[in-house]
Design a protein around this motif. Structure first.
Motif, PDB file in Angstrom:
ATOM      1  N   LEU A  18      38.196  41.307  33.668  1.00  0.00           N
ATOM      2  CA  LEU A  18      38.018  43.189  33.901  1.00  0.00           C
ATOM      3  C   LEU A  18      36.374  43.046  35.356  1.00  0.00           C
ATOM      4  O   LEU A  18      36.219  43.283  36.657  1.00  0.00           O
ATOM      5  CB  LEU A  18      37.593  43.891  33.272  1.00  0.00           C
ATOM      6  CG  LEU A  18      38.741  44.154  32.940  1.00  0.00           C
ATOM      7  CD1 LEU A  18      38.525  45.095  31.929  1.00  0.00           C
ATOM      8  CD2 LEU A  18      40.046  45.054  34.294  1.00  0.00           C
ATOM      9  N   VAL A  19      35.619  42.389  35.094  1.00  0.00           N
ATOM     10  CA  VAL A  19      34.233  42.210  35.352  1.00  0.00           C
ATOM     11  C   VAL A  19      34.547  41.023  37.157  1.00  0.00           C
ATOM     12  O   VAL A  19      33.781  41.642  37.910  1.00  0.00           O
ATOM     13  CB  VAL A  19      32.947  41.662  35.211  1.00  0.00           C
ATOM     14  CG1 VAL A  19      31.853  41.034  35.697  1.00  0.00           C
ATOM     15  CG2 VAL A  19      32.517  42.530  33.734  1.00  0.00           C
ATOM     16  N   ARG A  20      35.146  40.225  36.611  1.00  0.00           N
ATOM     17  CA  ARG A  20      35.730  39.745  37.819  1.00  0.00           C
ATOM     18  C   ARG A  20      35.899  40.797  38.915  1.00  0.00           C
ATOM     19  O   ARG A  20      35.456  39.978  39.875  1.00  0.00           O
ATOM     20  CB  ARG A  20      36.613  37.961  37.513  1.00  0.00           C
ATOM     21  CG  ARG A  20      36.146  36.699  38.417  1.00  0.00           C
ATOM     22  CD  ARG A  20      36.072  37.036  39.587  1.00  0.00           C
ATOM     23  NE  ARG A  20      37.691  36.489  39.693  1.00  0.00           N
ATOM     24  CZ  ARG A  20      38.706  37.139  40.698  1.00  0.00           C
ATOM     25  NH1 ARG A  20      38.166  38.307  42.038  1.00  0.00           N
ATOM     26  NH2 ARG A  20      39.814  36.677  40.494  1.00  0.00           N
ATOM     27  N   VAL A  21      36.795  41.033  38.585  1.00  0.00           N
ATOM     28  CA  VAL A  21      37.164  41.767  39.994  1.00  0.00           C
ATOM     29  C   VAL A  21      36.386  42.472  39.898  1.00  0.00           C
ATOM     30  O   VAL A  21      36.880  42.952  41.732  1.00  0.00           O
ATOM     31  CB  VAL A  21      38.803  42.662  38.622  1.00  0.00           C
ATOM     32  CG1 VAL A  21      39.392  43.763  39.331  1.00  0.00           C
ATOM     33  CG2 VAL A  21      39.635  41.271  39.035  1.00  0.00           C
ATOM     34  N   VAL A  22      35.786  43.443  39.392  1.00  0.00           N
ATOM     35  CA  VAL A  22      34.523  44.440  40.190  1.00  0.00           C
ATOM     36  C   VAL A  22      33.897  44.144  41.009  1.00  0.00           C
ATOM     37  O   VAL A  22      33.692  44.169  42.552  1.00  0.00           O
ATOM     38  CB  VAL A  22      33.989  45.401  39.135  1.00  0.00           C
ATOM     39  CG1 VAL A  22      33.011  45.823  39.859  1.00  0.00           C
ATOM     40  CG2 VAL A  22      35.044  46.247  38.413  1.00  0.00           C
ATOM     41  N   VAL A  23      33.363  42.720  40.429  1.00  0.00           N
ATOM     42  CA  VAL A  23      32.654  41.632  41.825  1.00  0.00           C
ATOM     43  C   VAL A  23      33.061  41.547  43.075  1.00  0.00           C
ATOM     44  O   VAL A  23      32.095  40.958  44.049  1.00  0.00           O
ATOM     45  CB  VAL A  23      31.837  40.828  41.254  1.00  0.00           C
ATOM     46  CG1 VAL A  23      30.787  39.342  41.393  1.00  0.00           C
ATOM     47  CG2 VAL A  23      31.480  40.993  39.360  1.00  0.00           C
ATOM     48  N   TYR A  24      34.588  40.908  42.672  1.00  0.00           N
ATOM     49  CA  TYR A  24      34.739  40.462  44.042  1.00  0.00           C
ATOM     50  C   TYR A  24      35.511  41.035  44.986  1.00  0.00           C
ATOM     51  O   TYR A  24      35.482  40.966  45.879  1.00  0.00           O
ATOM     52  CB  TYR A  24      36.419  39.227  43.749  1.00  0.00           C
ATOM     53  CG  TYR A  24      36.748  39.219  44.662  1.00  0.00           C
ATOM     54  CD1 TYR A  24      36.994  38.378  45.435  1.00  0.00           C
ATOM     55  CD2 TYR A  24      38.967  40.606  45.125  1.00  0.00           C
ATOM     56  CE1 TYR A  24      37.906  38.125  46.445  1.00  0.00           C
ATOM     57  CE2 TYR A  24      38.903  39.915  46.279  1.00  0.00           C
ATOM     58  CZ  TYR A  24      38.923  38.371  46.832  1.00  0.00           C
ATOM     59  OH  TYR A  24      39.863  38.891  48.043  1.00  0.00           O
TER      60      TYR A  24
END
Length: 433
Positions: A62-68
């Motif tokens: 989830l964090v990676r999705v937001v950062v991306y």
């Protein structure tokens, strides 16, 4: 997501049948007698309760999705293929739940998905209509068909309509905000179709595990490379199903114990070869954003599949986060309890940081050229800082809908396990949910 009791991995330890054998030589493990009767890498672990390793993976995804979506760094799709990981985890949980009657499981999954979508759709559609969008007059969505397609905001079997441009570029939000807001909805469509297809997929997997596991990669090689072209949103849906179908079925393989029957050196070696193929294919088919695997279906499918194999092969099945990871326990719990809310709202909230940050330019101490230049240079970083409080506000405002959908007592900030009163005692304990 619901969690049931995992399939026992040792018939000797549990007194129950172990997972089915798929004709694969067992990898060597530590003597169970030396570890209290359970092999340390047996999967899934005994008893109920959440697997904190899988919870941690979902939080990272989830964090990676937001950062991306904020920074747009293409290399993040290689560093951690979030969508493949999320589909694999969902597939594992679906296989676990399908020990119960399939119709009830599907109905429960759909019930958990739809109310959070409805809350999101109500806000986004109200904003679109207030901005002057009329689906009947939208040339991109076929008039009356655009109105019919609005049903996908209620039940996401297809792609929901939205205006590509709404408002002025100098308005409060960018004129592409609707595109950004609706962008994540493809995941809900794919998830819904995977849920509906899971009883058949699991039936096929148990009878022909390897063809079922590898078939999505073959399908991706056909529809994801242009060899066979399926036009429109139907083509996008089929491609999504193919690209991430292997990861979903890998979740089955993890839950059913197939991965643990394969010697680790063999599975990791095969995964590495498949990932190398994915990168090789990507190198010759770079899209407009370079190494962004989202634009290269076959590379995405191969890389995600191999990556998930490695993650699941080394799955430790933690009951609690160990060591220094324990400090993140409450955030991991919160993100898992509000995963749908975070995913649905994060893109719109990224857009919402812009008008808020633009207010900084009005502050008296930021009127110099050097101060304005510094803010311009660090603008995206401040967006990253601000989006997390906004996500927290969305959790407070809309997250409780996930509890209602799951028929749980609503909680505003569920960063710990719900507490249950023990009958006949004043002590409380956290149930395995």
């Amino acid at each position: 997501m619901t969690h049931g009791n995992p399939i026992p991995t040792s018939s000797a330890a549990s007194g129950l049948p172990g997972p089915p054998s798929y004709g694969i030589p067992q990898q060597r493990t530590t003597d169970p007698a030396a570890t209290g009767g359970t092999a340390p890498d047996a999967a899934p672990r005994q008893g109920g309760g959440r697997d904190r390793y899988l919870d941690l993976l979902r939080s990272i995804a989830l964090v990676r999705v937001v950062v991306y979506h904020l920074f747009g760094w293409a290399w993040l799709t290689v560093l951690f293929p979030s969508m493949g990981v999320m589909f694999a985890l969902a597939g594992a949980l679906m296989a676990r739940s399908l020990k119960r009657p399939a119709l009830g499981v599907i109905r429960g999954r759909i019930r958990r998905l739809l109310p959070p979508l409805w809350a999101f759709s109500a806000v986004v559609l109200a904003m679109m209509f207030a901005g002057g969008w009329n689906p009947l007059k939208d040339p991109d969505h076929g008039g009356t068909w655009g109105l019919i397609d609005l049903f996908n905001y209620v039940f996401p079997v297809g792609a929901p309509p939205f205006p590509w441009h709404l408002g002025a570029k100098s308005g409060l939000l960018e004129d592409t905000w609707a595109v950004q807001a609706a962008g994540p909805l493809w995941y809900l469509r794919a998830y819904l179709w995977f849920v509906i297809a899971s009883p058949l997929l699991l039936w096929a997997f148990r009878r022909a595990p390897w063809p079922t596991l590898l078939a999505p990669l073959g399908l991706t090689a056909v529809v994801g490379t242009g060899l066979v072209k399926i036009p429109g949103e139907t083509g996008n849906a089929v491609t999504d199903f193919a690209v991430y179908g292997g990861c979903w079925v890998l979740g089955f393989a993890h839950q059913e114990g197939l991965l643990k029957q394969i010697p680790r050196y063999l599975s990791i070696s095969c995964a590495a070869l498949l990932m190398a193929f994915g990168l090789w294919w990507a190198s010759g088919h770079l899209g407009p954003d370079g190494w962004d695997l989202n634009d290269i279906p076959l590379a995405q499918a191969a890389w995600s599949f191999g990556f998930v194999v490695v993650l699941l092969q080394y799955s430790p099945s933690w009951r609690e986060l160990p060591g220094r990871l324990a400090r993140w326990d409450t955030l991991v719990t919160l993100s898992n309890n509000r995963a749908v809310t975070i995913y649905l709202w994060h893109n719109l909230l990224i857009m919402a940081t812009v008008p808020i940050l633009d207010l900084l330019y009005e502050l008296p101490f930021l009127q110099s050229d050097s101060a304005v230049s510094a803010l311009d240079t660090t603008y995206t970083i401040w967006m990253f800082v601000l989006v997390w409080p906004l996500i927290g506000a969305a959790i407070l405002a809309f997250g409780w809908v996930e509890d209602v959908a799951a028929k749980r007592k609503p909680r505003l900030w569920p960063n710990s396990a719900p507490r249950m009163r023990v009958r006949g005692s004043r002590r409380r304990s956290a149930p395995g949910s």
